[in-house]
Write an enzyme that holds these catalytic residues in place. Structure first.
Site, PDB file in Angstrom:
ATOM      1  N   ASP A 165       0.846  -1.184   0.000  1.00 33.25           N
ATOM      2  CA  ASP A 165       0.000   0.000   0.000  1.00 33.25           C
ATOM      3  C   ASP A 165       0.889   1.244   0.000  1.00 33.25           C
ATOM      4  O   ASP A 165       2.069   1.158  -0.317  1.00 33.25           O
ATOM      5  CB  ASP A 165      -0.933  -0.017   1.216  1.00 33.25           C
ATOM      6  CG  ASP A 165      -0.168  -0.299   2.511  1.00 33.25           C
ATOM      7  OD1 ASP A 165       1.011   0.114   2.597  1.00 33.25           O
ATOM      8  OD2 ASP A 165      -0.726  -0.933   3.423  1.00 33.25           O
ATOM      9  N   HIS A 513       1.647  -8.904  -3.981  1.00 36.11           N
ATOM     10  CA  HIS A 513       0.541  -8.050  -3.521  1.00 36.11           C
ATOM     11  C   HIS A 513       1.091  -6.629  -3.360  1.00 36.11           C
ATOM     12  O   HIS A 513       1.548  -6.231  -2.287  1.00 36.11           O
ATOM     13  CB  HIS A 513       0.002  -8.587  -2.186  1.00 36.11           C
ATOM     14  CG  HIS A 513      -1.141  -7.798  -1.623  1.00 36.11           C
ATOM     15  ND1 HIS A 513      -2.461  -8.118  -1.858  1.00 36.11           N
ATOM     16  CD2 HIS A 513      -1.169  -6.701  -0.829  1.00 36.11           C
ATOM     17  CE1 HIS A 513      -3.243  -7.266  -1.233  1.00 36.11           C
ATOM     18  NE2 HIS A 513      -2.478  -6.390  -0.594  1.00 36.11           N
TER      19      HIS A 513
END
Length: 620
Positions: A165, A513
């Protein structure tokens, strides 16, 4: 006069015989002979050009100690000069003409992996990127961090994104900078030999420059620290965009990024102090910057000691993602680094206070997590660090008792890593399960490998061949074997033949990810929800996240290369910091191996043990 020799010869005295006797006498007189030779030589010198003496001069050369034929003499001199000129010419050719040297041996797999592991930090940079960043699909991002927050209203641009993120968590970021600095302090020569010293120092400075922005680093006393920038909690519902609600490239983020501050956060403050203190040793040759780091570290550690509390209260974003279970281990860890950075015994007294060790869990030997070194529990690292102090400086009273305790506990931790003691389970493929079979195991594995390898180097540098596990003695090579086995597992020596470092080896995860790696860098801006199609696709990431250590396999050595399952495929800053430290400790290069014994003590004054207190007065 005549006579008869009784043997039949005449007795006449003959003048001829007398002359012969004179000749014999003269033959015995070498001085007379030399006088005749001198006269002969003078006649040669005085003779005219047509005389026979002149002809002899041309044929012979008198060297004083010998007379040589002139032709032989000239031939000898010419030969010597010719040979000398030839040798000189050959030597000049050898020096001036470039010649091929045998190529150096190829770097080992740890060196190759290290080059890549450092590049992950380049990919995680936030703010304005340098031109030489080396990650083509990354660009400037989050250029208004802090400035757009109504409470802070100051620049918090820079630093590193934590994982897949775009949140900037100070707690794991500070620990990552401490780990990188520790590895440079111990293995600077190795970094320099493989051409990565400037790179890793630049990464450390990128992190510490940002940390200095997150508090009033010019003040001696502070009352708050920025804990994080960005929010990831989506459990409260609603459609409020944040770093987990959206799937966007950091360069395209347009939603608000709140700033979270803390006013009583001993754990965060002490970890940030450790990061700045360790970095000050790395940059000790840049005095102005090093002093700035030390000043900031002092303010942080003071704040942490005065304003007691955890930085992650229940229900907070910090508690969800990077919960801190205690701040006592940070007091020991931070105090040790503050002592090494300043030489001030006050910090050592804090780090070695018996009560501090007790609260930090130093005596909880039966705890299932004892010896597990993480971004949350720094005690194992602090024990190794303070064992180093005892091994090389042995400060004596009043520190010896607790330092000996830490040293013995470090020995026990190293024993617990060995399979034969069953302190931790191992997978069938050989991976130690320091998190007891729970997800994301590799971050703990690489940290243990680093401590084991580093401690073996400490023992070698102290001329100690090994350590005891109860009655059994083990050599330092046993620790290195454990460390190598764990890194080898990470790099592909596992049942799946899978390297868990992206870009290393022939088989590695293709679907990390990670927002930036999964969305194409094609000039198209994908909005908050528009990027999710790239999250859900089964295609490999269009951008290779070089050097990223993914979360890792499960307890059965299984792995799913699925982007949506972060328990397998998400990398983190903290995990890669441990990986870098472990890799450099085991890198095999043709320079002086082992640690730098002295640099970490550069600010520590000479040790003069304080005498013990006098005994009480005797009473009858």
């Amino acid at each position: 006069m005549f006579g008869r020799d009784p043997w039949g010869g005449p007795l006449e005295i003959s003048n001829a015989d007398s002359a012969t006797d004179d000749d014999r006498s003269r033959d015995l007189d070498r001085g007379a002979l030399m006088r005749q030779l001198d006269e002969t030589q003078q006649s040669w010198l005085l003779a005219g050009p047509g005389d026979q003496a002149g002809k002899k001069k041309k044929k012979y050369v008198d060297l004083g100690c010998m007379v040589l034929d002139r032709k032989i003499f000239m031939w000898t001199v010419g030969t010597i000069l010719g040979v000398g000129l030839f040798i000189g010419f050959v030597m000049m050719i050898v020096k001036l003409v470039p010649h091929k040297r045998p190529p150096p041996p190829p770097p080992d797999q740890y060196t190759q992996a290290l080059h890549k592991a450092l590049m992950f930090f380049n990919a995680q940079r936030s703010g304005p990127l340098p031109k030489h960043n080396g990650v083509s699909w990354r660009g400037n991002s989050c250029m208004k961090d802090g400035l757009s927050d109504s409470t802070v209203r100051k620049s918090l641009v820079g630093g590193f994104y934590d994982a897949g993120d775009a949140i900037k968590f100070n707690y794991p970021m500070a620990w990552s900078m401490t780990m990188l600095s520790w590895s440079v302090i111990e293995y600077k020569a190795k970094y320099e030999a493989i051409g990565e010293l400037d790179h890793v120092k630049e990464l450390i400075k990128w992190g510490t420059d940002y940390l200095l922005k997150t508090f009033n680093s010019s003040a001696d006393t502070i009352d708050r620290i920025v804990a994080q920038v960005g929010v990831g909690d989506t459990s409260k519902g609603g459609a409020q965009p944040n770093d987990h609600y959206c799937w966007m490239r950091p360069e395209d983020i347009d939603y608000p990024r709140p700033v979270t501050e803390c006013h009583s956060c001993s754990d965060l403050a002490s970890e940030m102090a450790a990061a700045l203190a360790a970095a000050s040793i790395v940059f000790k040759d840049s005095k102005t910057y090093s002093d700035k780091l030390v000043r900031g570290a002092k303010a942080l550690y003071k704040f942490g000691r005065l304003q007691r509390g955890r930085y992650s209260p229940n229900g907070s974003d910090q508690a969800i993602f990077y919960n801190s279970t205690s701040y006592w281990d940070e007091f020991v860890w931070g105090g040790a680094w503050m002592y090494f950075a300043t030489g001030n015994n006050t910090y050592l007294s804090v780090a070695t206070a018996p009560g501090m060790a007790k609260h930090a869990g130093a005596y909880w030997l039966d705890s299932p997590n004892y010896g597990v070194f993480t971004w949350d529990d720094k005690l194992p690292g602090a024990q190794v660090l303070l064992s180093r102090l005892r091994l090389f400086l042995s400060p004596g009273y009043p520190y010896e008792e607790i330092l000996r305790t830490f040293h013995n506990q470090t020995d026990n931790v190293m024993c617990s890593y060995l399979p034969m003691y069953n302190s931790f389970n191992f997978t069938k493929g050989g991976m130690i399960q320091l998190n007891h079979g729970r997800p994301q195991p590799l971050q703990y594995v690489v940290n243990a490998a680093f401590l084991a390898s580093l401690y073996s180097d400490y023992l070698d540098a102290a001329d100690t061949p090994g350590w005891y596990c109860g009655p059994t003695f083990y050599t330092t090579e046993v620790l290195r074997k454990f460390a190598r086995s764990q890194l080898d597992y990470v790099l592909g020596k596992n049942p799946l033949k899978m390297s868990y470092v992206v870009g290393f080896g022939n088989k590695y995860p293709k679907r990390a990810h990670h927002r930036g790696a999964s969305i194409p860098h094609n000039g198209v801006k994908y909005g908050c929800k528009g990027g999710f199609k790239w999250r859900e696709t089964k295609k490999p990431n269009p951008n290779i996240l070089i050097g990223a250590l993914v979360a890792g396999p499960d307890r059965h050595d299984g792995f799913k290369d699925v982007r949506t399952n972060y328990n397998y495929t998400e990398p983190t800053l903290a995990a890669n910091a441990g990986l870098v430290a472990a890799l450099i400790s085991l890198t095999n290069i043709h320079v002086k191996s082992g640690i730098d014994k002295n640099t970490i003590f550069s600010a520590v004054p000479p040790m003069f043990p304080t005498p013990p207190p006098p005994p009480s007065a005797w009473k009858p």
